[in-house]
Scaffold this motif. Structure first.
Motif, PDB file in Angstrom:
ATOM      1  N   ARG A  82      11.389 -19.793   6.880  1.00 15.53           N
ATOM      2  CA  ARG A  82      12.734 -20.111   6.412  1.00 15.53           C
ATOM      3  C   ARG A  82      13.791 -19.892   7.486  1.00 15.53           C
ATOM      4  O   ARG A  82      14.707 -20.699   7.644  1.00 15.53           O
ATOM      5  CB  ARG A  82      13.059 -19.247   5.190  1.00 15.53           C
ATOM      6  CG  ARG A  82      14.346 -19.665   4.506  1.00 15.53           C
ATOM      7  CD  ARG A  82      14.649 -18.803   3.312  1.00 15.53           C
ATOM      8  NE  ARG A  82      15.824 -19.268   2.615  1.00 15.53           N
ATOM      9  CZ  ARG A  82      16.497 -18.556   1.727  1.00 15.53           C
ATOM     10  NH1 ARG A  82      16.075 -17.334   1.423  1.00 15.53           N
ATOM     11  NH2 ARG A  82      17.563 -19.051   1.134  1.00 15.53           N
ATOM     12  N   CYS A  83      13.674 -18.809   8.229  1.00 14.19           N
ATOM     13  CA  CYS A  83      14.642 -18.497   9.281  1.00 14.19           C
ATOM     14  C   CYS A  83      14.662 -19.602  10.331  1.00 14.19           C
ATOM     15  O   CYS A  83      15.716 -20.144  10.690  1.00 14.19           O
ATOM     16  CB  CYS A  83      14.295 -17.155   9.922  1.00 14.19           C
ATOM     17  SG  CYS A  83      15.297 -16.763  11.377  1.00 14.19           S
ATOM     18  N   HIS A  86      16.091 -22.978   8.990  1.00 15.40           N
ATOM     19  CA  HIS A  86      17.557 -22.989   8.919  1.00 15.40           C
ATOM     20  C   HIS A  86      18.171 -23.248  10.287  1.00 15.40           C
ATOM     21  O   HIS A  86      19.115 -24.036  10.420  1.00 15.40           O
ATOM     22  CB  HIS A  86      18.063 -21.658   8.348  1.00 15.40           C
ATOM     23  CG  HIS A  86      18.160 -21.639   6.849  1.00 15.40           C
ATOM     24  ND1 HIS A  86      19.304 -21.974   6.172  1.00 15.40           N
ATOM     25  CD2 HIS A  86      17.241 -21.330   5.907  1.00 15.40           C
ATOM     26  CE1 HIS A  86      19.095 -21.871   4.871  1.00 15.40           C
ATOM     27  NE2 HIS A  86      17.839 -21.474   4.676  1.00 15.40           N
ATOM     28  N   ARG A 117      15.849 -24.392   1.633  1.00 12.88           N
ATOM     29  CA  ARG A 117      16.328 -23.240   0.859  1.00 12.88           C
ATOM     30  C   ARG A 117      15.219 -22.613   0.021  1.00 12.88           C
ATOM     31  O   ARG A 117      15.262 -21.416  -0.293  1.00 12.88           O
ATOM     32  CB  ARG A 117      17.476 -23.670  -0.064  1.00 12.88           C
ATOM     33  CG  ARG A 117      18.761 -23.980   0.652  1.00 12.88           C
ATOM     34  CD  ARG A 117      19.857 -24.316  -0.331  1.00 12.88           C
ATOM     35  NE  ARG A 117      20.161 -23.211  -1.220  1.00 12.88           N
ATOM     36  CZ  ARG A 117      21.039 -23.266  -2.228  1.00 12.88           C
ATOM     37  NH1 ARG A 117      21.664 -24.404  -2.485  1.00 12.88           N
ATOM     38  NH2 ARG A 117      21.274 -22.219  -2.982  1.00 12.88           N
ATOM     39  N   GLU A 120      10.111 -19.282   1.726  1.00 10.61           N
ATOM     40  CA  GLU A 120      10.057 -17.823   1.583  1.00 10.61           C
ATOM     41  C   GLU A 120      10.735 -17.154   2.773  1.00 10.61           C
ATOM     42  O   GLU A 120      10.814 -17.696   3.873  1.00 10.61           O
ATOM     43  CB  GLU A 120       8.594 -17.358   1.507  1.00 10.61           C
ATOM     44  CG  GLU A 120       7.824 -17.884   0.308  1.00 10.61           C
ATOM     45  CD  GLU A 120       8.296 -17.255  -0.987  1.00 10.61           C
ATOM     46  OE1 GLU A 120       8.847 -16.140  -0.926  1.00 10.61           O
ATOM     47  OE2 GLU A 120       8.145 -17.893  -2.043  1.00 10.61           O
ATOM     48  N   GLY A 121      11.245 -15.936   2.547  1.00 12.97           N
ATOM     49  CA  GLY A 121      11.775 -15.143   3.654  1.00 12.97           C
ATOM     50  C   GLY A 121      13.275 -14.957   3.570  1.00 12.97           C
ATOM     51  O   GLY A 121      13.977 -15.659   2.840  1.00 12.97           O
ATOM     52  N   ASP A 122      13.742 -13.969   4.345  1.00 14.33           N
ATOM     53  CA  ASP A 122      15.162 -13.665   4.397  1.00 14.33           C
ATOM     54  C   ASP A 122      15.812 -14.371   5.577  1.00 14.33           C
ATOM     55  O   ASP A 122      15.169 -14.654   6.592  1.00 14.33           O
ATOM     56  CB  ASP A 122      15.378 -12.153   4.527  1.00 14.33           C
ATOM     57  CG  ASP A 122      14.873 -11.396   3.300  1.00 14.33           C
ATOM     58  OD1 ASP A 122      14.979 -11.969   2.197  1.00 14.33           O
ATOM     59  OD2 ASP A 122      14.381 -10.267   3.460  1.00 14.33           O
ATOM     60  N   VAL A 123      17.088 -14.621   5.424  1.00 13.24           N
ATOM     61  CA  VAL A 123      17.876 -15.239   6.486  1.00 13.24           C
ATOM     62  C   VAL A 123      19.075 -14.344   6.772  1.00 13.24           C
ATOM     63  O   VAL A 123      19.752 -13.891   5.836  1.00 13.24           O
ATOM     64  CB  VAL A 123      18.352 -16.651   6.071  1.00 13.24           C
ATOM     65  CG1 VAL A 123      19.251 -17.252   7.138  1.00 13.24           C
ATOM     66  CG2 VAL A 123      17.162 -17.564   5.834  1.00 13.24           C
ATOM     67  N   SER A 124      19.340 -14.091   8.046  1.00  7.72           N
ATOM     68  CA  SER A 124      20.452 -13.210   8.410  1.00  7.72           C
ATOM     69  C   SER A 124      21.793 -13.863   8.074  1.00  7.72           C
ATOM     70  O   SER A 124      21.896 -15.082   7.898  1.00  7.72           O
ATOM     71  CB  SER A 124      20.402 -12.891   9.907  1.00  7.72           C
ATOM     72  OG  SER A 124      20.725 -14.050  10.658  1.00  7.72           O
ATOM     73  N   ASP A 125      22.833 -13.043   8.012  1.00 11.51           N
ATOM     74  CA  ASP A 125      24.182 -13.553   7.748  1.00 11.51           C
ATOM     75  C   ASP A 125      24.617 -14.547   8.826  1.00 11.51           C
ATOM     76  O   ASP A 125      25.309 -15.536   8.529  1.00 11.51           O
ATOM     77  CB  ASP A 125      25.180 -12.399   7.695  1.00 11.51           C
ATOM     78  CG  ASP A 125      24.988 -11.522   6.456  1.00 11.51           C
ATOM     79  OD1 ASP A 125      24.324 -11.979   5.511  1.00 11.51           O
ATOM     80  OD2 ASP A 125      25.497 -10.391   6.460  1.00 11.51           O
ATOM     81  N   GLU A 128      22.943 -17.812   8.170  1.00  7.33           N
ATOM     82  CA  GLU A 128      23.608 -18.414   7.010  1.00  7.33           C
ATOM     83  C   GLU A 128      24.931 -19.058   7.428  1.00  7.33           C
ATOM     84  O   GLU A 128      25.284 -20.146   6.968  1.00  7.33           O
ATOM     85  CB  GLU A 128      23.870 -17.349   5.941  1.00  7.33           C
ATOM     86  CG  GLU A 128      22.633 -16.909   5.180  1.00  7.33           C
ATOM     87  CD  GLU A 128      22.266 -17.892   4.081  1.00  7.33           C
ATOM     88  OE1 GLU A 128      22.770 -19.030   4.080  1.00  7.33           O
ATOM     89  OE2 GLU A 128      21.447 -17.511   3.218  1.00  7.33           O
TER      90      GLU A 128
END
Length: 703
Positions: A82-83, A86, A117, A120-125, A128
């Motif tokens: 995901r990171c 993006h 979107r 899976e996974g987190d995205v940093s601010d 974003e």
């Protein structure tokens, strides 16, 4: 991979501070060093290497950058990263936007955003933020009709002040401001720009970044401020320290020349290089053709204007930029309307409004209504034209609009005059007139509510307003300049030989002394009025400028002359004249110059104006009497007495009206008032006619 190099540094370089991909050349240098030993085969197997290769490309290598970023995006999606997805998606969008050519491929990217979107996974601010900026740009230029456009604007506005990167803050701020302006929210755009400028004031900015801020300010000025501010910005952007591109400076100069309209030919000269002076992308070529169409329209070269606006529309379609296409369709409608091609104007206008409404743009709707009103007026549909104009100006006032597609001074002035005559949004119209520094087209039928630089009231107490503020000359040396102004008005205010004035004010001056005294006093008067052109002097003849000065004396006489012309030889005032006469009588606050009535040079005009006032009060009162509207007639005669209580005829008519209403007490009281006024002020008794009415009143036989 080549075991002699460490490639684990690439993801941190590209994603740990994603926003600095826009303003950190050191990162690009490091990437080039790391990527140099790799073969294409090795790069094509790694999503991060593909992404890094895109970042390492030169800014103008659009095709290579887009290839690397889109290939990286496919890999990241396949890897469920995901990171990375993006980052690659955002950079793919930014490349397309930076090329300013065709935005067609943004459709695919916008459609696949939901897929990204869902990974899976987190995205940093920071990532974003990079994504939000890219999404806002894509929607702004390519899909302004998107349902989430307002949400994106809100999100971007909320984070704008917390961004560390100057380049990112400028880029996101520019997109928010432009989106708000295009949607028709200039007040919100101004608030965002003020916040952006305040935030960036604490940061060291390059000349290029300062220019970007100035250009953004210019866009706001075009929509909500004055052309004069645009000129100030242009002057700043033309200084040697400015790095503003020649194309941007040319467009800014054209806008300044066209809104000021000092010389459309000057704007035309700025386009002599043709489209080759602009970048080759559809967006830049579109700007050239739209500007050229506007200039040709202002110069009256309608075939050339239509040719260029068609080219602008075609470039906007090729770019797939809906808002720009809609605005150029409106410009085309303006050109067609000017050419009296009404049927084609309507179909073009309809197409533009469909696009504009899809873009949720109040700005485009406002301009469409203004063009429709102009079209209706040209076709003689005045009633429909005023209805449409009222809708347009109500919207314009609520949204604070101050820009017009295809603006031409004469056309804007004509519409504003119609609006003021119909009392449509007068305060808003006055602000627009002052903003564009317009002068009236119709000086033979002056409009009192026009924001005249100088307004002179001489019916009753003499007063002057300069730029909306009362002028109170209290110093004794100002007496003579004011006296000169009064004499000019008394003599008709137009084409008066200076010798006539000299004979009145300085009868004992000999030879050149009188002329010198006149010249000195005229200079002082112009200085007092703060407008050098307010008093015109040509070939020894003096006039009040009809473009700058309004006087109640001239307005009073013009209105009553118009009423007399409509009345003709009819005995009673026709209904069409009633409003004219009522307007004029409201202006008459007393005799000409009030307390200056003893001046010999003022007596002729005093008597002329007083006679007109008496005659038209009587005419209006008799009109209401004839229609048996006794209350309205009483109001007219009372108004007359409030202005001049010595006019015995008004007391006579009041007695008759009160009797017709059965108000015997009021009728007798009116006779008593008349008797007391005449006795106290003039030492006279009521006339035989007034006494006759009184006697008949006592016998209940008044007629």
């Amino acid at each position: 991979m080549n075991s002699g190099h460490s490639f684990d540094r690439i993801p941190p370089l590209t994603s740990s501070d994603a926003t600095h991909a826009f303003d950190a050349p050191a990162v690009t240098s490091d990437l080039n060093t790391l990527l140099a030993p790799l073969t294409p085969e090795m790069i094509n197997t790694s999503a991060w290497l593909l992404y890094a290769s895109g970042l390492a490309c030169a800014p103008n290598e659009f095709h290579r950058r887009q290839h690397f970023f889109e290939s990286a995006l496919d890999h990241f999606i396949g890897e469920d990263n995901r990171c990375g997805a993006h980052l690659a998606w955002s950079q793919s969008v930014e490349v397309i936007l930076a090329r300013r050519h065709s935005f067609a491929s943004l459709s695919t990217l916008l459609d696949c955003y939901e897929t990204i979107r869902s990974l899976e996974g987190d995205v940093s601010d920071q990532i974003e933020l990079l994504t939000l900026t890219a999404r806002l740009g894509a929607v702004l230029y390519h899909r302004p009709q998107a349902l989430d456009a307002a949400v994106l604007i809100s999100q971007a506005s909320n984070v704008l002040g917390s961004i560390d990167s100057v380049a990112m803050q400028l880029l996101l701020g520019q997109r928010v401001v432009m989106f708000l302006l295009w949607r028709g929210e200039p007040a919100a755009a101004e608030m965002i720009l003020d916040g952006l400028r305040s935030s960036l004031a604490r940061q060291p900015l390059s000349h290029t970044q300062l220019d970007q801020l100035q250009l953004l300010r210019t866009e706001l000025c075009r929509h909500a401020t004055s052309p004069a501010v645009c000129k100030q910005v242009l002057n700043v952007c033309s200084e040697p320290a400015s790095l503003l591109g020649e194309q941007q400076r040319t467009l800014l100069a054209i806008h300044c020349a066209m809104t000021d309209e000092s010389s459309p030919l000057q704007a035309q000269s700025l386009l002599q290089r043709g489209p080759t002076g602009f970048a080759p992308g559809y967006l830049d070529q579109n700007q050239y053709y739209a500007a050229a169409a506007w200039v040709h329209l202002a110069c009256g070269e309608l075939p050339a204007a239509e040719k260029h606006v068609e080219a602008a529309i075609e470039r906007a379609r090729q770019a797939q930029a809906p808002f720009l296409e809609a605005s150029h369709q409106l410009l085309k409608a303006t050109i067609l309307c000017a050419a009296n091609r009404y049927r084609t104007t309507r179909s073009t206008l309809a197409a533009a409004r469909t696009l504009g409404r899809a873009c949720h743009s109040q700005l485009l709707e406002f301009n469409a209504l203004m063009i429709e009103a102009e079209l209706q007026f040209q076709q003689g549909q005045d009633g429909s034209g005023l209805t449409t104009l009222r809708k347009a100006l109500d919207l314009g006032r609520r949204q604070g609009f101050g820009t017009f597609i295809g603006y031409r001074k004469a056309n804007a002035t004509r519409l504003f005059e119609r609006a003021l005559r119909a009392n449509i949004e007068p305060a808003y119209i006055q602000s627009l007139i002052q903003r564009f520094e317009l002068t009236p087209n119709d000086t033979e039928q002056p409009i009192e509510s026009w924001p005249w630089p100088i307004k002179i009231h001489a019916l009753g107490e003499f007063s002057i307003e300069v730029d909306g503020k009362a002028l109170s000359p209290t110093r004794k040396p100002q007496h003579r300049p004011i006296e000169l102004l009064k004499v000019i008005i008394a003599l008709g205010g137009n084409n008066i030989h200076q010798d006539v004035i000299i004979d009145i004010l300085w009868p004992d001056a000999e030879g050149d002394i009188g002329a010198q005294t006149f010249a000195t006093t005229l200079h002082r008067l112009r200085k007092l009025l703060k407008h050098a052109r307010a008093i015109e002097l040509s070939d020894s003849h003096v006039s009040l400028s009809r473009l700058i000065c309004w006087s109640d004396v001239r307005q009073f006489e013009i209105i009553l002359s118009q009423a007399d012309a409509e009345k003709g030889s009819q005995t009673l005032l026709p209904i069409a004249c009633v409003n004219h006469v009522e307007r004029a009588l409201q202006m008459y606050k007393g005799n000409f110059l009030g307390q200056d009535r003893q001046a010999a040079w003022a007596l002729p005009i005093q008597e002329r104006l007083r006679s007109k006032f008496l005659r038209h009060v009587t005419g209006l009162g008799r009109y209401w009497e004839h229609n048996r509207n006794w209350e309205q007639a009483i109001e007219v005669y009372q108004t007359g007495l409030e202005t001049d209580q010595l006019i015995e005829q008004f007391y006579q008519r009041l007695i008759i009206c009160y009797h017709q209403l059965g108000l015997r007490t009021e009728a007798l009281s009116t006779y008593q008032q008349c008797s007391e006024v005449l006795s106290t002020i003039l030492g006279l008794s009521p006339s035989a006619e007034t006494n006759r009415l009184h006697d008949q009143l006592l016998s209940q036989a008044v007629s």
